[in-house]
Motif scaffolding. Sequence first.
Motif, PDB file in Angstrom:
ATOM      1  N   MET A   9       3.341   9.971  -6.797  1.00  8.07           N
ATOM      2  CA  MET A   9       4.133  10.342  -8.005  1.00  8.07           C
ATOM      3  C   MET A   9       5.087  11.374  -7.918  1.00  8.07           C
ATOM      4  O   MET A   9       4.789  12.322  -8.510  1.00  8.07           O
ATOM      5  N   LEU A  66       4.194   5.870  -5.305  1.00  8.73           N
ATOM      6  CA  LEU A  66       4.593   5.894  -6.922  1.00  8.73           C
ATOM      7  C   LEU A  66       3.239   6.130  -7.655  1.00  8.73           C
ATOM      8  O   LEU A  66       3.463   6.915  -8.743  1.00  8.73           O
ATOM      9  N   ARG A  67       2.268   5.442  -7.287  1.00 10.80           N
ATOM     10  CA  ARG A  67       1.011   5.547  -8.380  1.00 10.80           C
ATOM     11  C   ARG A  67       0.126   6.840  -7.912  1.00 10.80           C
ATOM     12  O   ARG A  67      -0.385   7.417  -8.848  1.00 10.80           O
ATOM     13  N   ILE A  68       0.035   7.215  -6.799  1.00  8.00           N
ATOM     14  CA  ILE A  68      -0.764   8.337  -6.225  1.00  8.00           C
ATOM     15  C   ILE A  68       0.120   9.662  -6.091  1.00  8.00           C
ATOM     16  O   ILE A  68      -0.327  10.529  -6.706  1.00  8.00           O
ATOM     17  N   TYR A  87       3.925   1.475  -1.135  1.00  4.39           N
ATOM     18  CA  TYR A  87       4.855   1.671  -2.508  1.00  4.39           C
ATOM     19  C   TYR A  87       3.851   2.230  -3.365  1.00  4.39           C
ATOM     20  O   TYR A  87       4.376   2.938  -4.107  1.00  4.39           O
ATOM     21  N   PHE A  88       2.968   1.427  -3.654  1.00  3.01           N
ATOM     22  CA  PHE A  88       2.004   2.009  -4.808  1.00  3.01           C
ATOM     23  C   PHE A  88       1.323   3.346  -4.550  1.00  3.01           C
ATOM     24  O   PHE A  88       0.992   3.973  -5.474  1.00  3.01           O
ATOM     25  N   GLY A  89       0.968   3.398  -3.293  1.00  4.58           N
ATOM     26  CA  GLY A  89       0.663   4.875  -2.907  1.00  4.58           C
ATOM     27  C   GLY A  89       1.377   6.019  -3.161  1.00  4.58           C
ATOM     28  O   GLY A  89       0.841   6.990  -3.785  1.00  4.58           O
ATOM     29  N   THR A 128       0.794  -1.174   0.211  1.00  2.00           N
ATOM     30  CA  THR A 128       0.166  -0.108  -0.075  1.00  2.00           C
ATOM     31  C   THR A 128       0.855   1.323  -0.116  1.00  2.00           C
ATOM     32  O   THR A 128       0.618   2.349  -0.624  1.00  2.00           O
TER      33      THR A 128
END
Length: 79
Positions: free
Chosen positions: A61, A57-59, A53-55, A51
Amino acid sequence: GDFVNSHLAAGWCGYAIVQDHEVYKLPQVFEEHPTIPLRAALGVLGGTGLTAYFGLLRIGMPSKGDTVVVSAAAGATGS
């Protein structure tokens, strides 16, 4: 046997009697790198870590030059 995890309320245990659809096999990284402790499946390599990691990098940014503050004191929920 395989190392598995579950979202049941049984907690961390050495064994349990469950249905096959109630568990999932831990990622292959634990077989390929036996020095990684199994407890990592509950943190950095589990739902909490993914959560974050992707939060980020993807949210979030972040761009070059941005400042990112990481607080372990916030807990898993980011409160």
